[in-house]
Write an enzyme that holds these catalytic residues in place. Structure first.
Site, PDB file in Angstrom:
ATOM      1  N   GLU A  29      58.677  -6.116  76.321  1.00 29.69           N
ATOM      2  CA  GLU A  29      59.484  -4.969  76.735  1.00 29.69           C
ATOM      3  C   GLU A  29      58.620  -3.711  76.747  1.00 29.69           C
ATOM      4  O   GLU A  29      58.091  -3.300  75.708  1.00 29.69           O
ATOM      5  CB  GLU A  29      60.662  -4.807  75.770  1.00 29.69           C
ATOM      6  CG  GLU A  29      61.605  -6.003  75.812  1.00 29.69           C
ATOM      7  CD  GLU A  29      62.430  -6.167  74.545  1.00 29.69           C
ATOM      8  OE1 GLU A  29      62.449  -5.240  73.714  1.00 29.69           O
ATOM      9  OE2 GLU A  29      63.044  -7.233  74.385  1.00 29.69           O
ATOM     10  N   LEU A  58      64.835  -7.185  78.937  1.00 28.04           N
ATOM     11  CA  LEU A  58      65.014  -7.028  77.490  1.00 28.04           C
ATOM     12  C   LEU A  58      65.778  -8.229  76.933  1.00 28.04           C
ATOM     13  O   LEU A  58      66.998  -8.222  76.874  1.00 28.04           O
ATOM     14  CB  LEU A  58      65.748  -5.717  77.190  1.00 28.04           C
ATOM     15  CG  LEU A  58      65.692  -5.251  75.732  1.00 28.04           C
ATOM     16  CD1 LEU A  58      65.936  -3.758  75.656  1.00 28.04           C
ATOM     17  CD2 LEU A  58      66.689  -5.986  74.862  1.00 28.04           C
ATOM     18  N   SER A  59      65.033  -9.248  76.567  1.00 28.44           N
ATOM     19  CA  SER A  59      65.653 -10.425  75.956  1.00 28.44           C
ATOM     20  C   SER A  59      64.571 -11.211  75.244  1.00 28.44           C
ATOM     21  O   SER A  59      63.685 -11.784  75.898  1.00 28.44           O
ATOM     22  CB  SER A  59      66.319 -11.292  77.025  1.00 28.44           C
ATOM     23  OG  SER A  59      66.646 -12.543  76.463  1.00 28.44           O
ATOM     24  N   GLU A  60      64.623 -11.228  73.941  1.00 27.14           N
ATOM     25  CA  GLU A  60      63.556 -11.900  73.192  1.00 27.14           C
ATOM     26  C   GLU A  60      63.556 -13.404  73.468  1.00 27.14           C
ATOM     27  O   GLU A  60      62.505 -14.024  73.567  1.00 27.14           O
ATOM     28  CB  GLU A  60      63.708 -11.620  71.691  1.00 27.14           C
ATOM     29  CG  GLU A  60      63.357 -10.188  71.288  1.00 27.14           C
ATOM     30  CD  GLU A  60      64.402  -9.161  71.699  1.00 27.14           C
ATOM     31  OE1 GLU A  60      65.556  -9.546  71.983  1.00 27.14           O
ATOM     32  OE2 GLU A  60      64.074  -7.960  71.729  1.00 27.14           O
ATOM     33  N   PHE A  83      60.018  -5.105  67.628  1.00 26.88           N
ATOM     34  CA  PHE A  83      60.100  -5.053  66.164  1.00 26.88           C
ATOM     35  C   PHE A  83      60.408  -6.470  65.696  1.00 26.88           C
ATOM     36  O   PHE A  83      61.196  -7.167  66.341  1.00 26.88           O
ATOM     37  CB  PHE A  83      61.221  -4.113  65.697  1.00 26.88           C
ATOM     38  CG  PHE A  83      60.934  -2.653  65.925  1.00 26.88           C
ATOM     39  CD1 PHE A  83      60.398  -1.863  64.904  1.00 26.88           C
ATOM     40  CD2 PHE A  83      61.183  -2.064  67.152  1.00 26.88           C
ATOM     41  CE1 PHE A  83      60.122  -0.517  65.123  1.00 26.88           C
ATOM     42  CE2 PHE A  83      60.907  -0.722  67.383  1.00 26.88           C
ATOM     43  CZ  PHE A  83      60.373   0.061  66.355  1.00 26.88           C
ATOM     44  N   ALA A  84      59.820  -6.875  64.568  1.00 21.38           N
ATOM     45  CA  ALA A  84      60.101  -8.224  64.068  1.00 21.38           C
ATOM     46  C   ALA A  84      61.595  -8.420  63.842  1.00 21.38           C
ATOM     47  O   ALA A  84      62.106  -9.526  63.948  1.00 21.38           O
ATOM     48  CB  ALA A  84      59.338  -8.476  62.768  1.00 21.38           C
ATOM     49  N   ASP A  85      62.297  -7.325  63.564  1.00 13.87           N
ATOM     50  CA  ASP A  85      63.748  -7.382  63.368  1.00 13.87           C
ATOM     51  C   ASP A  85      64.467  -7.889  64.627  1.00 13.87           C
ATOM     52  O   ASP A  85      65.596  -8.336  64.557  1.00 13.87           O
ATOM     53  CB  ASP A  85      64.281  -5.985  63.035  1.00 13.87           C
ATOM     54  CG  ASP A  85      63.431  -5.292  61.991  1.00 13.87           C
ATOM     55  OD1 ASP A  85      63.921  -5.050  60.886  1.00 13.87           O
ATOM     56  OD2 ASP A  85      62.252  -4.999  62.294  1.00 13.87           O
ATOM     57  N   ILE A  87      63.365 -10.296  66.567  1.00 12.94           N
ATOM     58  CA  ILE A  87      62.842 -11.607  66.962  1.00 12.94           C
ATOM     59  C   ILE A  87      63.919 -12.684  66.908  1.00 12.94           C
ATOM     60  O   ILE A  87      63.785 -13.730  67.535  1.00 12.94           O
ATOM     61  CB  ILE A  87      61.629 -11.991  66.078  1.00 12.94           C
ATOM     62  CG1 ILE A  87      60.663 -12.892  66.852  1.00 12.94           C
ATOM     63  CG2 ILE A  87      62.063 -12.641  64.762  1.00 12.94           C
ATOM     64  CD1 ILE A  87      59.298 -13.016  66.207  1.00 12.94           C
ATOM     65  N   PRO A  89      66.937 -13.223  68.249  1.00  7.80           N
ATOM     66  CA  PRO A  89      67.446 -13.854  69.484  1.00  7.80           C
ATOM     67  C   PRO A  89      66.441 -14.842  70.086  1.00  7.80           C
ATOM     68  O   PRO A  89      66.835 -15.715  70.857  1.00  7.80           O
ATOM     69  CB  PRO A  89      67.670 -12.657  70.427  1.00  7.80           C
ATOM     70  CG  PRO A  89      67.843 -11.495  69.512  1.00  7.80           C
ATOM     71  CD  PRO A  89      66.955 -11.760  68.331  1.00  7.80           C
ATOM     72  N   HIS A 129      64.649  -2.044  61.754  1.00  7.83           N
ATOM     73  CA  HIS A 129      63.278  -1.743  62.214  1.00  7.83           C
ATOM     74  C   HIS A 129      62.298  -1.818  61.056  1.00  7.83           C
ATOM     75  O   HIS A 129      61.276  -1.163  61.065  1.00  7.83           O
ATOM     76  CB  HIS A 129      63.207  -0.343  62.841  1.00  7.83           C
ATOM     77  CG  HIS A 129      64.048  -0.177  64.065  1.00  7.83           C
ATOM     78  ND1 HIS A 129      65.414   0.003  64.021  1.00  7.83           N
ATOM     79  CD2 HIS A 129      63.723  -0.175  65.384  1.00  7.83           C
ATOM     80  CE1 HIS A 129      65.896   0.120  65.240  1.00  7.83           C
ATOM     81  NE2 HIS A 129      64.894   0.021  66.089  1.00  7.83           N
TER      82      HIS A 129
END
Lengths: 328, 341
Positions: A29, A58-60, A83-85, A87, A89, A129
């Site tokens: 992204e 925007l879609s992990e 952000f790892a937060d 991850i 999805p 975050h």
């Protein structure tokens, strides 16, 4: 030798490897024209263009699944998760697909990639975050997990991760993205993924305490060790660098030397990586211990916003654990 | 002449799924090119049917753990794969994994895989119908329903300048997953050369509120779609060929919904009027017949009997297969676990 912060060092590694390896693409992204939310990929799009620096929807899950398909075909995708937060999805793609592909295809379809993502707190990011989810990936067979603490290691570990045959989660401690500075060699070098770094060596043998840390908490461990030294307690600090597979030999050699170990991590305590480290120390060095292994960690709570410095295992929380362990 | 239009991005009419073969076996003139391949299609459907029947029997005998049977849906599998060139890739889910036997994987290898025995190419790691083959350009079926659809898109993007396309199969239920949305969204944005072939087994009313059924979902992603009757492999071949041609020309992805009629009552009895094998036999008979039919079936049955016998005697996969290929090199912790009895 130029001095860089960690953002510059990682950017340097990405650029260098993209010039060297035509299979490599960076995707995520706003990684292209914007250069990423932390500007880690800045300038790559200008040099390599749309085909190799790819702004994605925007879609992990979409980013990681698409990256897996590229890898199956033989490319080297380097997806960034902002952000790892975020991850989670894409966690299904990592756990159910990426980690297992080499195994479940009998080696026919390894899916090589390096997933870069910032971790950790201390930037006033709040609960979505600031997380440190390393143990969720260490628990999954087939992944390697790396977390540098210095610009030098960030570049060398990233280059090693890109050339390693297995999928790597490359966790970048965002609190020290710019706060850490140091000399970074120009050009190509790698830092061995199988070796921890003895960041500070103790000379007082069984009077000393081993501290295991990584990422941003390495600096807190160093600060605590400085304070402990003022009180006559010496620390040996091991920067794990690669969290999995673990350089157990370096850890066990140190614990056998000191007989004492304090483990520091930002992630919540219960089933955090510290729990596994304690278990391994007990299995491999129980007879050498002078004190129970101690953990200084985040709490078993969500990550707080205004009180994040209360949550983080900073030096003022590490110091008492070190002293208690030393005086047990 | 455009035989089986993949429509522009607007929902197809659900009045009738496209058919090429009439009830009396007559192939509509527009499908002349596909009609030249009737015997090839029949052989493919027969191969999948016979192999699946054998695997169902082996499962019921307790010799293999499970089998995701595509019986009754072979028209979708065979018709779609027949539209591919050698350099194209296939991303199946478990129920279409038998398509690897249309691309060079032997029945013997597939049966060994179903047994998970010592001669299973995957060494017993995964349950039946998860076979993949790089030589056959068949990717690993996914761990979760629809999990492979974005892989297909990424692979297609990677090969977009090579003139090749990717065929991704999915069950209609997967059209409800987030994977499906991700895949179609990314495919639309990247104009990836991929054809999604979605089997609708007639139970998918819970999976689509869109006009035009499952195919109608493509509209939101800017992709063309079509609906075709899965009991008619000729029609499937025509529609997927058209979608693959679009992809090859750089015009991006398509979604093809194939209406199938698998037996849903626990039997292997495909409704006679919806049976892709019988549809092809009617068309072949109408065109003059195929004298090799009995011989082909006989050889298939012998091949499968030999494969099953070989699997029964092959022995179990080696214990080392649990540990090997988790990573390329065995790390220390796995060395220790592998060495421990």
């Amino acid at each position: 030798m130029p001095e860089m912060n960690m953002v510059q060092a990682i950017n340097d590694a990405l650029r260098l490897e993209m010039r060297r390896d035509a299979r490599m693409v960076v995707m995520g992204e706003d990684v292209g024209k914007v250069g990423g939310v932390f500007r880690v990929t800045q300038g790559l799009w200008d040099e390599f263009g749309d085909d190799r620096v790819i702004d994605t929807p925007l879609s992990e899950g979409g980013i990681l699944g698409t990256a897996i398909g590229m890898a199956l075909y033989g490319m080297l995708p380097v997806p960034e998760i902002q952000f790892a937060d975020f991850i989670y999805p894409g966690y299904d793609q990592i756990v159910s697909e990426l980690a297992k592909l080499r195994w479940r295809s009998g080696g026919e379809y390894p899916a090589k990639m390096v997933i870069r993502t910032p971790v950790g707190g201390g930037i006033r990011g709040g609960l979505y975050h600031s997380q440190s989810p390393e143990s969720l990936f260490i628990h999954v067979a087939g992944l390697k997990v790396v977390c540098p603490s210095t610009p030098h290691d960030a570049k060398g570990l990233l280059l090693a991760s890109l050339r390693d045959p297995d999928p790597v989660l490359f966790f970048e401690p965002k609190r020290i993205y710019r706060a850490s500075r140091g000399e970074v060699p120009e050009g190509d070098y790698t830092v061995d993924l199988s070796r921890a770094r003895v960041a500070r060596e103790a000379t007082s043998g069984r009077a000393a305490v081993t501290i295991l840390a990584w990422g941003a908490m390495l600096y807190e461990a160093v600060a605590a060790a400085d304070k402990a030294a003022e009180q006559g307690v010496e620390c040996e600090i091991i920067d794990l660098r690669t969290l999995w597979p673990l350089d157990l030999d370096t850890i066990i050699a140190s614990v056998k030397k000191t007989g004492r170990v304090v483990i520091v991590h930002e992630a919540a305590r219960t089933c955090g990586f510290g729990a596994e480290l304690v278990a391994l120390v007990n299995e491999h060095a129980f007879d050498h211990l002078e004190a129970p292994p101690a953990r200084v960690t985040g709490f078993d709570t969500p990550f707080p916003y205004t009180l994040e410095m209360e949550y983080l295992p900073l030096s003022h929380r590490i110091l008492p654990a070190v002293l208690e362990t030393a005086r047990y | 002449m455009q035989v089986a239009a993949v429509s522009p991005p607007e929902p197809p009419s659900t009045d009738a799924f496209l058919r090429a073969v009439g009830d009396d076996g007559t192939v509509a003139p527009a499908f002349a090119a596909e009609a030249a391949r009737l015997v090839e299609l029949w052989r493919g459907v027969a191969r999948i049917r016979r192999t699946s029947q054998r695997l169902v029997a082996l499962q019921r005998e307790g010799k293999i753990g499970s089998h995701a049977s595509p019986i009754g849906e072979e028209g979708a599998l065979v018709g779609a794969v027949a539209a591919l060139a050698e350099g194209d890739w296939v991303f199946p889910s478990a129920r279409e994994a038998l398509v690897s036997t249309l691309r060079g994987v032997t029945a013997e290898a597939y049966v060994h895989h179903a047994f998970g025995d010592a001669r299973d190419p995957l060494e017993g790691r995964v349950p039946p119908d998860h076979l993949c083959s790089r030589a056959a350009r068949v990717a690993p079926p996914p761990g979760t329903l629809g999990g492979h659809l974005t892989h297909a898109v990424g692979c297609a993007w990677a090969m977009r300048n090579d003139g090749a396309v990717v065929l991704a199969f999915l069950d209609g239920a997967a059209a409800s997953t987030g994977h499906f949305h991700d895949a179609l969204n990314f495919a639309g944005v990247f104009r990836a050369p991929v054809v999604f072939v979605c089997r609708n087994d007639g139970r998918r009313e819970v999976d689509a509120a869109t006009e035009g059924g499952l195919a109608g979902k493509a509209v939101g992603y800017g992709l063309p779609s079509a609906q075709v009757d899965g009991s008619d492999a000729v029609a499937v071949l025509a529609v997927v060929s058209e979608a693959a041609s679009r992809a090859r020309r750089g015009e991006g992805a398509s979604l093809v919904e194939v209406l199938t009629s698998p037996p849903l009552d626990g039997t292997l009895d495909v409704p006679v009027d919806r049976d892709p094998l019988l549809t092809l036999e009617r068309a072949i008979d109408r065109a003059g017949g195929d004298p090799s039919r009995a011989k082909v079936l006989d050889e298939l049955d012998q091949e499968l009997a030999r494969a099953a016998a070989a699997a029964v005697g092959a022995g179990v996969a080696p214990r080392s297969s649990i540990f090997d290929n988790v990573y390329r090199e065995l790390p220390g912790h796995l060395r220790a676990q592998k060495g421990r009895p």
